[in-house]
Design a protein around this motif. Structure first.
Motif, PDB file in Angstrom:
ATOM      1  N   LYS A   1       0.681  -1.110   0.058  1.00  0.00           N
ATOM      2  CA  LYS A   1      -0.038  -0.006  -0.074  1.00  0.00           C
ATOM      3  C   LYS A   1       0.786   1.197  -0.151  1.00  0.00           C
ATOM      4  O   LYS A   1       0.206   2.149  -0.352  1.00  0.00           O
ATOM      5  CB  LYS A   1      -0.822  -0.076   1.314  1.00  0.00           C
ATOM      6  N   SER A   2       2.134   1.205   0.423  1.00  0.00           N
ATOM      7  CA  SER A   2       3.049   2.512   0.335  1.00  0.00           C
ATOM      8  C   SER A   2       3.295   2.889  -1.187  1.00  0.00           C
ATOM      9  O   SER A   2       4.038   2.096  -1.822  1.00  0.00           O
ATOM     10  CB  SER A   2       4.284   2.027   1.255  1.00  0.00           C
ATOM     11  N   VAL A   3       3.046   4.247  -1.274  1.00  0.00           N
ATOM     12  CA  VAL A   3       2.813   4.513  -2.738  1.00  0.00           C
ATOM     13  C   VAL A   3       4.005   5.739  -2.745  1.00  0.00           C
ATOM     14  O   VAL A   3       4.545   6.273  -3.792  1.00  0.00           O
ATOM     15  CB  VAL A   3       1.504   5.275  -3.028  1.00  0.00           C
ATOM     16  N   TRP A   4       4.673   6.031  -1.376  1.00  0.00           N
ATOM     17  CA  TRP A   4       5.639   6.847  -1.469  1.00  0.00           C
ATOM     18  C   TRP A   4       7.108   6.425  -2.144  1.00  0.00           C
ATOM     19  O   TRP A   4       7.916   6.128  -1.038  1.00  0.00           O
ATOM     20  CB  TRP A   4       5.971   7.692   0.000  1.00  0.00           C
ATOM     21  N   THR A   5       7.303   6.215  -3.323  1.00  0.00           N
ATOM     22  CA  THR A   5       8.304   5.492  -3.851  1.00  0.00           C
ATOM     23  C   THR A   5       9.489   6.425  -4.410  1.00  0.00           C
ATOM     24  O   THR A   5      10.806   5.672  -4.663  1.00  0.00           O
ATOM     25  CB  THR A   5       7.870   4.358  -4.730  1.00  0.00           C
ATOM     26  N   GLU A   6       9.126   7.453  -4.312  1.00  0.00           N
ATOM     27  CA  GLU A   6      10.364   8.331  -5.351  1.00  0.00           C
ATOM     28  C   GLU A   6      10.954   9.275  -4.193  1.00  0.00           C
ATOM     29  O   GLU A   6      10.216   9.939  -3.294  1.00  0.00           O
ATOM     30  CB  GLU A   6       9.545   9.363  -6.389  1.00  0.00           C
ATOM     31  N   GLU A   7      12.062   9.381  -4.248  1.00  0.00           N
ATOM     32  CA  GLU A   7      12.871  10.268  -3.437  1.00  0.00           C
ATOM     33  C   GLU A   7      13.289  11.381  -3.795  1.00  0.00           C
ATOM     34  O   GLU A   7      13.447  11.356  -5.389  1.00  0.00           O
ATOM     35  CB  GLU A   7      14.296   9.603  -2.886  1.00  0.00           C
ATOM     36  N   THR A   8      13.195  12.769  -3.307  1.00  0.00           N
ATOM     37  CA  THR A   8      13.592  13.857  -3.787  1.00  0.00           C
ATOM     38  C   THR A   8      13.799  14.714  -2.681  1.00  0.00           C
ATOM     39  O   THR A   8      14.158  14.208  -1.583  1.00  0.00           O
ATOM     40  CB  THR A   8      12.094  14.530  -4.452  1.00  0.00           C
ATOM     41  N   THR A   9      13.982  16.107  -2.921  1.00  0.00           N
ATOM     42  CA  THR A   9      14.490  17.027  -2.183  1.00  0.00           C
ATOM     43  C   THR A   9      13.100  18.023  -1.385  1.00  0.00           C
ATOM     44  O   THR A   9      12.610  18.394  -2.443  1.00  0.00           O
ATOM     45  CB  THR A   9      15.626  17.778  -2.541  1.00  0.00           C
ATOM     46  N   CYS A  10      13.074  17.954  -0.172  1.00  0.00           N
ATOM     47  CA  CYS A  10      11.935  18.976   0.394  1.00  0.00           C
ATOM     48  C   CYS A  10      12.633  20.194   0.674  1.00  0.00           C
ATOM     49  O   CYS A  10      13.696  20.098   1.446  1.00  0.00           O
ATOM     50  CB  CYS A  10      11.333  18.243   1.226  1.00  0.00           C
TER      51      CYS A  10
ATOM     52  N   LEU B   1       5.134  21.964   6.930  1.00  0.00           N
ATOM     53  CA  LEU B   1       4.653  22.173   5.472  1.00  0.00           C
ATOM     54  C   LEU B   1       5.980  22.329   4.733  1.00  0.00           C
ATOM     55  O   LEU B   1       7.007  23.195   4.814  1.00  0.00           O
ATOM     56  CB  LEU B   1       3.877  23.536   5.310  1.00  0.00           C
ATOM     57  N   VAL B   2       5.817  21.633   3.515  1.00  0.00           N
ATOM     58  CA  VAL B   2       7.122  21.774   2.374  1.00  0.00           C
ATOM     59  C   VAL B   2       6.878  21.826   1.053  1.00  0.00           C
ATOM     60  O   VAL B   2       5.619  21.718   0.749  1.00  0.00           O
ATOM     61  CB  VAL B   2       8.229  20.396   2.727  1.00  0.00           C
ATOM     62  N   ASN B   3       7.638  22.231   0.152  1.00  0.00           N
ATOM     63  CA  ASN B   3       7.520  22.164  -1.153  1.00  0.00           C
ATOM     64  C   ASN B   3       8.770  21.219  -1.879  1.00  0.00           C
ATOM     65  O   ASN B   3       9.627  21.223  -1.267  1.00  0.00           O
ATOM     66  CB  ASN B   3       7.155  23.426  -2.016  1.00  0.00           C
ATOM     67  N   LEU B   4       8.519  20.714  -3.117  1.00  0.00           N
ATOM     68  CA  LEU B   4       9.402  19.691  -3.532  1.00  0.00           C
ATOM     69  C   LEU B   4      10.384  20.838  -4.426  1.00  0.00           C
ATOM     70  O   LEU B   4      10.007  21.638  -4.764  1.00  0.00           O
ATOM     71  CB  LEU B   4       8.714  18.656  -4.399  1.00  0.00           C
ATOM     72  N   ASN B   5      11.360  20.162  -4.816  1.00  0.00           N
ATOM     73  CA  ASN B   5      12.427  20.891  -5.440  1.00  0.00           C
ATOM     74  C   ASN B   5      11.776  21.126  -7.042  1.00  0.00           C
ATOM     75  O   ASN B   5      12.561  21.853  -7.581  1.00  0.00           O
ATOM     76  CB  ASN B   5      13.731  19.928  -5.559  1.00  0.00           C
ATOM     77  N   PHE B   6      10.828  20.184  -7.355  1.00  0.00           N
ATOM     78  CA  PHE B   6      10.301  20.783  -8.702  1.00  0.00           C
ATOM     79  C   PHE B   6       8.991  21.401  -8.597  1.00  0.00           C
ATOM     80  O   PHE B   6       8.260  21.234  -9.722  1.00  0.00           O
ATOM     81  CB  PHE B   6      10.267  19.329  -9.418  1.00  0.00           C
TER      82      PHE B   6
ATOM     83  N   PRO C   1       4.810   9.071  -7.175  1.00  0.00           N
ATOM     84  CA  PRO C   1       5.067   9.736  -8.223  1.00  0.00           C
ATOM     85  C   PRO C   1       3.528   9.990  -9.322  1.00  0.00           C
ATOM     86  O   PRO C   1       3.572  10.529 -10.205  1.00  0.00           O
ATOM     87  CB  PRO C   1       6.121   9.038  -9.138  1.00  0.00           C
ATOM     88  N   LYS C   2       2.748   8.885  -8.781  1.00  0.00           N
ATOM     89  CA  LYS C   2       1.552   8.841  -9.563  1.00  0.00           C
ATOM     90  C   LYS C   2       0.559   9.910  -9.138  1.00  0.00           C
ATOM     91  O   LYS C   2      -0.686   9.770  -9.680  1.00  0.00           O
ATOM     92  CB  LYS C   2       1.073   7.390  -9.600  1.00  0.00           C
ATOM     93  N   GLY C   3       0.721  10.479  -8.120  1.00  0.00           N
ATOM     94  CA  GLY C   3      -0.167  11.524  -7.523  1.00  0.00           C
ATOM     95  C   GLY C   3      -1.392  11.041  -6.677  1.00  0.00           C
ATOM     96  O   GLY C   3      -2.316  11.887  -6.708  1.00  0.00           O
TER      97      GLY C   3
ATOM     98  N   ARG D   1      10.597   6.150   4.948  1.00  0.00           N
ATOM     99  CA  ARG D   1       9.978   5.028   4.584  1.00  0.00           C
ATOM    100  C   ARG D   1       9.793   3.783   5.612  1.00  0.00           C
ATOM    101  O   ARG D   1      10.799   3.110   5.699  1.00  0.00           O
ATOM    102  CB  ARG D   1      10.262   4.798   3.364  1.00  0.00           C
ATOM    103  N   LYS D   2       8.861   3.841   6.220  1.00  0.00           N
ATOM    104  CA  LYS D   2       9.006   2.446   7.238  1.00  0.00           C
ATOM    105  C   LYS D   2       8.709   1.207   6.765  1.00  0.00           C
ATOM    106  O   LYS D   2       8.976   0.452   7.245  1.00  0.00           O
ATOM    107  CB  LYS D   2       7.660   2.926   8.371  1.00  0.00           C
ATOM    108  N   PHE D   3       8.222   1.398   5.527  1.00  0.00           N
ATOM    109  CA  PHE D   3       7.821  -0.217   4.748  1.00  0.00           C
ATOM    110  C   PHE D   3       8.614  -0.022   3.591  1.00  0.00           C
ATOM    111  O   PHE D   3       7.898  -0.486   2.423  1.00  0.00           O
ATOM    112  CB  PHE D   3       6.521  -0.358   4.549  1.00  0.00           C
TER     113      PHE D   3
END
Length: 204
Positions: free
Chosen positions: A44-53, A86-91, A147-149, A158-160
């Motif tokens: 179920k974990s969909v947070w698969t893409e690493e980026t800079t916050c 609250l954050v925003n992504l590098n892109f 990445p799929k929104g 990522r705990k899982f």
């Protein structure tokens, strides 16, 4: 003397096989438990893409109840300071809510970090303030997004993730491999012993 040695060897082989089978059964049970608890959360974990916050703000909101602690009695509900990051992504210039792990939003979708529940609120508050200080010192840090929104929120850890899953399944896999190896070695030894006995009988 030879008969006693043979019986002792037989008992040793039986114990070794029993140990190997026991290890295999324990490993299978551990696989089952991980399969019904950890594996679904990994899927179920969909947070698969690493980026800079980049930090937008880290502020405290109202106190929140420790509802995720099943040991908390209703008549004396413990509280913790709700830290919102609250954050925003590098892109992207869009602002997103940051959560500590995949489970944080399930416990309280208004708070970034959920500490352990303790009766001493001051101690908990100091701990969360320390977390806030770390965010303020590091304006940019690694984070994960979907990445799929499908999930608009961002997570810090990522705990899982794949590495965690490897660590979860390492010991049962090792136990299963060792148990299977012991059983195979004993069975091979028994086969060689039978071949040797048959060869001796044929020679006589």
């Amino acid at each position: 003397m030879g008969k006693k040695l043979f019986m002792a060897q037989k008992r040793g082989e039986t114990r070794a096989v029993g140990l190997g089978i026991g290890m295999i059964i324990c490993a299978v049970m551990m696989f089952f438990l991980l399969g019904v608890t950890v594996l679904p959360k990994y899927i179920k974990s969909v947070w698969t893409e690493e980026t800079t916050c980049t930090l937008v703000q880290a502020t405290f909101k109202e106190r929140a109840n420790c509802i995720h602690n099943s040991n908390t009695k209703p008549e004396s509900i413990l509280k913790y300071p709700c830290l919102e990051v609250l954050v925003n992504l590098n892109f992207s210039e869009d602002v997103f809510m940051l959560y500590h792990t995949e489970e944080s939003s399930e416990w309280n979708n208004k708070c970034t970090y959920i500490p352990d529940c303790k009766e001493n609120y001051t101690e908990v508050e100091m701990h969360v303030q320390e977390i806030q200080g770390r965010f303020n010192k590091s304006s940019s840090f690694a984070c994960y997004f979907d990445p799929k929104g499908r999930q608009k929120s961002i997570i810090l850890v990522r705990k899982f993730g794949p590495q965690k899953m490897i660590s979860y399944f390492f010991w049962p896999t090792s136990m299963f491999t060792v148990g299977l190896f012991v059983v195979i070695i004993v069975k091979i030894s028994q086969c060689f012993a039978m071949v040797s006995v048959q060869a001796n009988r044929a020679g006589n």
